[in-house]
Motif scaffolding. Structure first.
Motif, PDB file in Angstrom:
ATOM      1  N   ALA A  51       1.255  21.100  -9.260  1.00  4.47           N
ATOM      2  CA  ALA A  51       2.961  20.854 -10.407  1.00  4.47           C
ATOM      3  C   ALA A  51       2.588  21.446 -11.570  1.00  4.47           C
ATOM      4  N   TRP A 132       3.262  19.095   1.319  1.00  7.81           N
ATOM      5  CA  TRP A 132       4.450  19.595   0.512  1.00  7.81           C
ATOM      6  C   TRP A 132       4.192  20.254  -0.693  1.00  7.81           C
ATOM      7  N   VAL A 135       5.978  23.535  -2.226  1.00  6.39           N
ATOM      8  CA  VAL A 135       6.958  22.840  -2.337  1.00  6.39           C
ATOM      9  C   VAL A 135       7.506  22.584  -4.355  1.00  6.39           C
ATOM     10  N   VAL A 136       6.639  21.631  -4.192  1.00 12.19           N
ATOM     11  CA  VAL A 136       6.175  20.835  -5.912  1.00 12.19           C
ATOM     12  C   VAL A 136       5.872  22.253  -6.307  1.00 12.19           C
ATOM     13  N   LEU A 138       6.387  25.844  -6.259  1.00 13.01           N
ATOM     14  CA  LEU A 138       7.488  26.537  -6.575  1.00 13.01           C
ATOM     15  C   LEU A 138       8.474  26.165  -7.114  1.00 13.01           C
ATOM     16  N   VAL A 139       8.598  24.571  -7.321  1.00 12.36           N
ATOM     17  CA  VAL A 139       9.777  23.549  -8.031  1.00 12.36           C
ATOM     18  C   VAL A 139       9.173  23.677  -9.320  1.00 12.36           C
ATOM     19  N   SER A 140       8.235  23.233  -9.868  1.00 15.93           N
ATOM     20  CA  SER A 140       7.096  23.468 -10.823  1.00 15.93           C
ATOM     21  C   SER A 140       7.524  25.044 -11.466  1.00 15.93           C
ATOM     22  N   LEU A 142      10.011  27.403 -11.034  1.00 17.22           N
ATOM     23  CA  LEU A 142      11.344  27.890 -11.492  1.00 17.22           C
ATOM     24  C   LEU A 142      11.839  26.621 -12.739  1.00 17.22           C
ATOM     25  N   ALA A 143      11.203  25.386 -12.828  1.00 15.51           N
ATOM     26  CA  ALA A 143      11.847  24.784 -13.963  1.00 15.51           C
ATOM     27  C   ALA A 143      11.165  25.091 -15.547  1.00 15.51           C
TER      28      ALA A 143
END
Length: 188
Positions: A51, A132, A135-136, A138-140, A142-143
Motif C-alpha cells: 500500500a 492479493w 490489488v492492495v 492498485l487500490v492504494s 488509485l486512492a
C-alpha cells in the motif's frame, strides 16, 4: 540506411538498455531482501508495504511532472533547463518505485520458475505469501491519485481570484429624476 535508422540504432536502443539495466540490477541485488526482509517487517506487514509503494506512485509522478509544467522554452531556455533539473529527483524516485514493483513480477512461463523464484523474497514467494498484493497496490495507487487530484482541484480553486460581480442593484428613483433612472442618464 537513413539518418533516422542510424539515430535509432546508435542512440535509442543503447539508451533503452541503459535505462533498463538498473531495474535488472535492482531486482538481482535488492529485490529479494526488500520483499523477504523489509516488507514482512514493515508496520502492517507486506500488504501495508504494498500500500505504501502504491501510494508513492502518484506522488513521485507529481514530483516529476510538476516542475516540467513550469517550463517555457520561448521565455527562457536557462530557466527551462533548471526546471528540467528540478524534475530529476522525482524521476529518480519514480525509477526506484518502478524497481520495487518490478521485483514482484513472476516469469510468464512456469518452467522458468526456478528455486530463486521461490526463494525468500523472490517473486513467486511474494505471491504465495501475499496473494492479493497487486490489488492492495492498485487500490492504494488509485486512492492516492484521487486524493491528490481532489487536493489539486481545491488548491486550484482557492488560488484563482474571483471576478468582481458586474450585476449591481438598481438605484431607486429619486424625486429629482422623473424618468426613474436614479439620477443616471437614460441609455440611448
Amino acid at each position: 540506411m537513413s539518418i533516422g535508422d542510424r539515430l535509432f540504432g546508435c542512440v535509442v536502443l543503447p539508451g533503452f538498455v541503459v535505462l533498463l539495466m538498473p531495474l535488472v540490477f535492482f531486482d538481482m541485488y535488492w529485490g529479494h531482501g526488500l520483499w523477504g526482509d523489509v516488507a514482512p517487517a514493515w508496520p502492517g506487514g507486506g500488504y501495508a508495504f504494498a500500500a505504501t509503494v502504491g501510494a508513492l506512485v502518484p506522488l513521485v509522478l507529481l514530483a516529476w511532472a510538476a516542475p516540467l509544467t513550469r517550463m517555457s522554452w520561448k521565455k527562457s531556455k536557462a530557466r527551462s533547463l533548471a526546471w528540467v533539473a528540478a524534475s530529476l529527483p522525482g524521476l529518480a524516485a519514480g525509477y526506484l518505485v518502478v524497481g520495487v514493483i518490478f521485483t514482484t513480477v513472476r516469469p510468464k512461463r512456469r518452467r522458468d520458475w526456478d528455486s530463486d523464484c521461490y526463494g525468500e523474497g523472490g517473486p513467486c514467494w511474494v505471491h504465495v505469501h501475499y496473494p492479493w498484493l497487486w490489488v492492495v497496490g492498485l487500490v492504494s495507487t488509485l486512492a492516492a491519485a484521487a486524493l491528490l487530484i481532489t487536493l489539486l482541484v481545491r488548491l486550484g480553486r482557492g488560488a484563482a481570484p474571483t471576478a468582481p460581480s458586474t450585476t449591481e442593484p438598481e438605484a431607486a428613483p429619486t424625486p429629482r429624476s422623473p424618468t426613474g433612472t436614479g439620477g443616471r442618464r437614460p441609455s440611448g
